[in-house]
Scaffold this motif. Structure first.
Motif, PDB file in Angstrom:
ATOM      1  N   LYS A 144       5.616   4.214  13.533  1.00 24.19           N
ATOM      2  CA  LYS A 144       5.226   4.491  12.151  1.00 24.19           C
ATOM      3  C   LYS A 144       3.799   4.017  11.887  1.00 24.19           C
ATOM      4  CE  LYS A 144       9.998   4.242  10.593  1.00 24.19           C
ATOM      5  NZ  LYS A 144      10.996   3.544   9.766  1.00 24.19           N
ATOM      6  N   PRO A 145       3.086   4.695  10.966  1.00 27.59           N
ATOM      7  CA  PRO A 145       1.709   4.296  10.685  1.00 27.59           C
ATOM      8  C   PRO A 145       1.634   2.922  10.023  1.00 27.59           C
ATOM      9  CG  PRO A 145       2.430   6.022   9.186  1.00 27.59           C
ATOM     10  CD  PRO A 145       3.491   5.902  10.228  1.00 27.59           C
ATOM     11  N   LEU A 146       0.600   2.183  10.403  1.00 30.72           N
ATOM     12  CA  LEU A 146       0.334   0.868   9.839  1.00 30.72           C
ATOM     13  C   LEU A 146      -1.131   0.833   9.416  1.00 30.72           C
ATOM     14  CD1 LEU A 146       1.052  -2.143   9.316  1.00 30.72           C
ATOM     15  CD2 LEU A 146       0.363  -2.583  11.689  1.00 30.72           C
ATOM     16  N   LEU A 147      -1.383   0.697   8.104  1.00 29.10           N
ATOM     17  CA  LEU A 147      -2.735   0.653   7.566  1.00 29.10           C
ATOM     18  C   LEU A 147      -3.020  -0.742   7.029  1.00 29.10           C
ATOM     19  CD1 LEU A 147      -2.652   3.986   5.496  1.00 29.10           C
ATOM     20  CD2 LEU A 147      -3.318   3.670   7.900  1.00 29.10           C
ATOM     21  N   ALA A 148      -4.298  -1.080   6.922  1.00 22.87           N
ATOM     22  CA  ALA A 148      -4.709  -2.379   6.385  1.00 22.87           C
ATOM     23  C   ALA A 148      -5.669  -2.165   5.229  1.00 22.87           C
ATOM     24  CB  ALA A 148      -5.347  -3.235   7.465  1.00 22.87           C
ATOM     25  N   ALA A 149      -5.584  -3.037   4.218  1.00 21.55           N
ATOM     26  CA  ALA A 149      -6.481  -3.013   3.070  1.00 21.55           C
ATOM     27  C   ALA A 149      -6.888  -4.444   2.756  1.00 21.55           C
ATOM     28  CB  ALA A 149      -5.794  -2.372   1.858  1.00 21.55           C
ATOM     29  N   THR A 150      -7.976  -4.591   2.002  1.00 22.06           N
ATOM     30  CA  THR A 150      -8.454  -5.914   1.605  1.00 22.06           C
ATOM     31  C   THR A 150      -8.019  -6.213   0.179  1.00 22.06           C
ATOM     32  OG1 THR A 150     -10.382  -5.734   3.053  1.00 22.06           O
ATOM     33  CG2 THR A 150     -10.487  -7.375   1.285  1.00 22.06           C
ATOM     34  N   GLY A 151      -7.386  -7.375  -0.008  1.00 27.20           N
ATOM     35  CA  GLY A 151      -6.858  -7.745  -1.305  1.00 27.20           C
ATOM     36  C   GLY A 151      -7.846  -8.514  -2.156  1.00 27.20           C
ATOM     37  N   GLY A 152      -7.329  -9.097  -3.252  1.00 23.99           N
ATOM     38  CA  GLY A 152      -8.157  -9.826  -4.197  1.00 23.99           C
ATOM     39  C   GLY A 152      -7.620 -11.209  -4.467  1.00 23.99           C
ATOM     40  N   GLY A 153      -8.059 -11.784  -5.575  1.00 23.67           N
ATOM     41  CA  GLY A 153      -7.721 -13.159  -5.880  1.00 23.67           C
ATOM     42  C   GLY A 153      -6.302 -13.361  -6.353  1.00 23.67           C
ATOM     43  N   GLU A 154      -5.701 -12.374  -6.976  1.00 19.94           N
ATOM     44  CA  GLU A 154      -4.343 -12.482  -7.487  1.00 19.94           C
ATOM     45  C   GLU A 154      -3.443 -11.438  -6.828  1.00 19.94           C
ATOM     46  OE1 GLU A 154      -3.365 -14.844  -9.380  1.00 19.94           O
ATOM     47  OE2 GLU A 154      -5.282 -15.660 -10.084  1.00 19.94           O
ATOM     48  N   ARG A 155      -2.147 -11.649  -6.924  1.00 23.27           N
ATOM     49  CA  ARG A 155      -1.197 -10.714  -6.328  1.00 23.27           C
ATOM     50  C   ARG A 155      -1.405  -9.299  -6.851  1.00 23.27           C
ATOM     51  NH1 ARG A 155       4.137 -10.845  -4.083  1.00 23.27           N
ATOM     52  NH2 ARG A 155       5.205  -8.875  -4.436  1.00 23.27           N
ATOM     53  N   CYS A 156      -1.610  -9.159  -8.183  1.00 27.93           N
ATOM     54  CA  CYS A 156      -1.755  -7.815  -8.738  1.00 27.93           C
ATOM     55  C   CYS A 156      -2.979  -7.109  -8.173  1.00 27.93           C
ATOM     56  CB  CYS A 156      -1.797  -7.858 -10.261  1.00 27.93           C
ATOM     57  SG  CYS A 156      -3.055  -8.918 -10.959  1.00 27.93           S
ATOM     58  N   ASP A 157      -4.059  -7.856  -7.913  1.00 29.61           N
ATOM     59  CA  ASP A 157      -5.251  -7.261  -7.302  1.00 29.61           C
ATOM     60  C   ASP A 157      -4.936  -6.743  -5.901  1.00 29.61           C
ATOM     61  OD1 ASP A 157      -7.082  -8.014  -9.470  1.00 29.61           O
ATOM     62  OD2 ASP A 157      -6.853 -10.052  -8.730  1.00 29.61           O
ATOM     63  N   SER A 158      -4.190  -7.544  -5.142  1.00 31.93           N
ATOM     64  CA  SER A 158      -3.873  -7.166  -3.767  1.00 31.93           C
ATOM     65  C   SER A 158      -2.922  -5.984  -3.716  1.00 31.93           C
ATOM     66  CB  SER A 158      -3.271  -8.364  -3.022  1.00 31.93           C
ATOM     67  OG  SER A 158      -4.222  -9.396  -2.874  1.00 31.93           O
ATOM     68  N   VAL A 159      -1.893  -5.998  -4.554  1.00 26.47           N
ATOM     69  CA  VAL A 159      -0.954  -4.878  -4.546  1.00 26.47           C
ATOM     70  C   VAL A 159      -1.660  -3.599  -4.979  1.00 26.47           C
ATOM     71  CG1 VAL A 159       1.145  -3.943  -5.581  1.00 26.47           C
ATOM     72  CG2 VAL A 159       1.055  -6.341  -4.882  1.00 26.47           C
ATOM     73  N   LEU A 160      -2.515  -3.689  -5.989  1.00 25.98           N
ATOM     74  CA  LEU A 160      -3.247  -2.505  -6.437  1.00 25.98           C
ATOM     75  C   LEU A 160      -4.146  -1.978  -5.328  1.00 25.98           C
ATOM     76  CD1 LEU A 160      -3.722  -0.598  -8.793  1.00 25.98           C
ATOM     77  CD2 LEU A 160      -5.494  -2.155  -9.624  1.00 25.98           C
ATOM     78  N   ALA A 161      -4.778  -2.866  -4.571  1.00 18.83           N
ATOM     79  CA  ALA A 161      -5.601  -2.433  -3.434  1.00 18.83           C
ATOM     80  C   ALA A 161      -4.742  -1.734  -2.391  1.00 18.83           C
ATOM     81  CB  ALA A 161      -6.318  -3.632  -2.818  1.00 18.83           C
ATOM     82  N   GLY A 162      -3.530  -2.250  -2.171  1.00 21.28           N
ATOM     83  CA  GLY A 162      -2.635  -1.606  -1.220  1.00 21.28           C
ATOM     84  C   GLY A 162      -2.190  -0.236  -1.682  1.00 21.28           C
ATOM     85  N   LEU A 163      -1.920  -0.097  -2.967  1.00 24.03           N
ATOM     86  CA  LEU A 163      -1.525   1.212  -3.504  1.00 24.03           C
ATOM     87  C   LEU A 163      -2.654   2.218  -3.350  1.00 24.03           C
ATOM     88  CD1 LEU A 163       0.290   0.086  -6.790  1.00 24.03           C
ATOM     89  CD2 LEU A 163       1.345   0.741  -4.617  1.00 24.03           C
ATOM     90  N   ARG A 164      -3.886   1.773  -3.559  1.00 29.18           N
ATOM     91  CA  ARG A 164      -5.032   2.672  -3.455  1.00 29.18           C
ATOM     92  C   ARG A 164      -5.337   3.041  -2.011  1.00 29.18           C
ATOM     93  NH1 ARG A 164      -8.597  -0.483  -8.127  1.00 29.18           N
ATOM     94  NH2 ARG A 164      -7.665   0.625  -9.904  1.00 29.18           N
ATOM     95  N   ALA A 165      -4.795   2.278  -1.064  1.00 35.00           N
ATOM     96  CA  ALA A 165      -5.012   2.586   0.356  1.00 35.00           C
ATOM     97  C   ALA A 165      -3.948   3.525   0.925  1.00 35.00           C
ATOM     98  CB  ALA A 165      -5.032   1.286   1.164  1.00 35.00           C
ATOM     99  N   LEU A 166      -2.943   3.860   0.131  1.00 34.92           N
ATOM    100  CA  LEU A 166      -1.914   4.787   0.610  1.00 34.92           C
ATOM    101  C   LEU A 166      -2.518   6.156   0.889  1.00 34.92           C
ATOM    102  CD1 LEU A 166       0.900   3.833  -1.919  1.00 34.92           C
ATOM    103  CD2 LEU A 166       1.025   3.519   0.560  1.00 34.92           C
ATOM    104  N   PRO A 167      -2.053   6.848   1.895  1.00 33.94           N
ATOM    105  CA  PRO A 167      -2.613   8.165   2.229  1.00 33.94           C
ATOM    106  C   PRO A 167      -2.322   9.196   1.139  1.00 33.94           C
ATOM    107  CG  PRO A 167      -0.681   7.707   3.567  1.00 33.94           C
ATOM    108  CD  PRO A 167      -0.985   6.438   2.830  1.00 33.94           C
ATOM    109  N   VAL A 168      -3.362   9.745   0.539  1.00 28.40           N
ATOM    110  CA  VAL A 168      -3.182  10.652  -0.606  1.00 28.40           C
ATOM    111  C   VAL A 168      -2.502  11.953  -0.201  1.00 28.40           C
ATOM    112  CG1 VAL A 168      -5.115   9.686  -1.888  1.00 28.40           C
ATOM    113  CG2 VAL A 168      -5.524  11.562  -0.286  1.00 28.40           C
ATOM    114  N   ASP A 169      -2.550  12.309   1.064  1.00 26.95           N
ATOM    115  CA  ASP A 169      -1.891  13.538   1.503  1.00 26.95           C
ATOM    116  C   ASP A 169      -0.387  13.346   1.700  1.00 26.95           C
ATOM    117  OD1 ASP A 169      -2.347  11.829   3.637  1.00 26.95           O
ATOM    118  OD2 ASP A 169      -2.565  13.460   5.096  1.00 26.95           O
ATOM    119  N   SER A 170       0.066  12.085   1.673  1.00 25.29           N
ATOM    120  CA  SER A 170       1.488  11.797   1.887  1.00 25.29           C
ATOM    121  C   SER A 170       2.183  11.229   0.661  1.00 25.29           C
ATOM    122  CB  SER A 170       1.649  10.791   3.041  1.00 25.29           C
ATOM    123  OG  SER A 170       1.107  11.288   4.240  1.00 25.29           O
TER     124      SER A 170
END
Length: 233
Positions: free
Chosen positions: A73-99
Motif C-alpha cells: 500500500k502507498p505510504l506518503l509523508a508530510a510535514t506537520g506543525g506545532g499543534e495536533r490540528c496543524d499536523s492533521v490538516l497538513a496530512g489531509l492536504r497531502a492526500l492524493p487528490v485523484d484518490s
C-alpha cells in the motif's frame, strides 16, 4: 464486503515528553522495532485501509522512508506543525487528490496507538458510513474524582454518558479540513478531530471499541503495549 477502503492520516510530529529521554516516543523500541513501525504495520494490514499519510515534525531525521514496507500500500509523508490540528490538516492536504475527494471519508489514527484491533476499525467504518463521522471509544467505568489544588479528592464526578476517546476517528475530508481550519483561525487548541467537528456543529458517533487500544504515553506503557501486541497479533 461492500465498504470502500479509506486513506488514513497518522500524526507523528509530537515529542512525547512524558516518556522521557531524547528520542521521540514514536521512534522508541517496541517489541524490536520503532513504535511507529508497529502502528503502521497494524494499519496497513487492514484490508479496508487504502494508504497511509505519516505527518512528521519539521527536520525529522529519524524517519526512514521504508518503515513497514512489507506491504504494497502507498505510504506518503508530510510535514506537520506545532499543534495536533496543524499536523492533521497538513496530512489531509497531502492526500492524493485523484484518490480522495472532499466527500470521501478518511481516518486519523495516533502513531502511539499500535494495538488497535482490526475488528474495531471495521466496526467504525461500517457504523459511520451513513453519518457525519465518528470515533472509537469506550464508556467510562471507573469512579471519577475531581482533585483540589492540593491533590485531594474534592468531589465525585458523574460518569453517566461519559466516554474515553480513542482513534481511529473517521470524518469526511472536506468537513474535517474545514473544522480544523476554523479551530486554528479561532485560536482554539483541539485535543482530537472529534472536538473540532463538535465545535463546527457536528455530532460524531461514538463507536465502542476494545479498551486495550491504549495510547502509549509513559515509559510503563511500553511493556503493556508489547504484551498486547503479542496477544492480538
Amino acid at each position: 464486503m461492500s465498504t470502500a477502503a479509506l486513506w488514513c492520516v497518522v500524526p507523528a510530529a509530537g515529542r512525547g515528553m512524558r516518556v522521557g529521554g531524547a528520542t521521540p516516543k514514536q521512534y522508541m523500541d517496541l517489541a524490536g522495532a520503532p513504535m511507529i513501525e508497529r502502528t503502521l504495520d497494524r494499519l496497513a494490514a487492514h484490508p479496508l485501509i487504502a494508504g497511509l499519510v505519516v505527518v512528521l515534525a519539521a527536520g525529522d531525521v529519524r524517519w526512514i522512508d521504508g518503515f513497514a514496507r512489507t506491504w504494497s500500500k502507498p505510504l506518503l509523508a508530510a510535514t506537520g506543525g506545532g499543534e495536533r490540528c496543524d499536523s492533521v490538516l497538513a496530512g489531509l492536504r497531502a492526500l492524493p487528490v485523484d484518490s480522495v475527494r472532499p466527500d470521501d471519508f478518511v481516518l486519523v489514527h495516533d502513531a502511539a496507538r499500535p494495538c488497535v484491533r482490526h475488528d474495531d476499525i471495521t466496526r467504525l467504518m461500517e457504523s459511520c458510513r451513513g453519518t457525519d463521522g465518528g470515533l472509537l471509544g469506550a464508556p467510562l467505568r471507573d469512579t471519577l474524582k475531581r482533585a483540589d489544588e492540593a491533590g485531594r479528592s474534592a468531589l465525585t464526578e458523574p460518569r453517566d454518558l461519559r466516554w474515553r476517546a480513542f482513534t481511529p476517528q473517521m470524518f469526511r475530508l472536506g468537513q474535517l479540513s474545514e473544522a480544523l481550519q476554523a479551530a486554528i483561525d479561532a485560536g482554539v487548541t483541539v485535543s482530537d478531530e472529534a472536538m473540532a467537528m463538535e465545535l463546527a456543529g457536528h455530532s460524531p458517533l461514538l463507536v465502542e471499541g476494545a479498551e486495550d487500544n491504549i495510547k502509549v504515553t509513559t515509559a510503563a506503557d511500553f511493556a503493556l503495549a508489547e504484551f498486547l501486541l503479542a496477544r492480538t497479533a
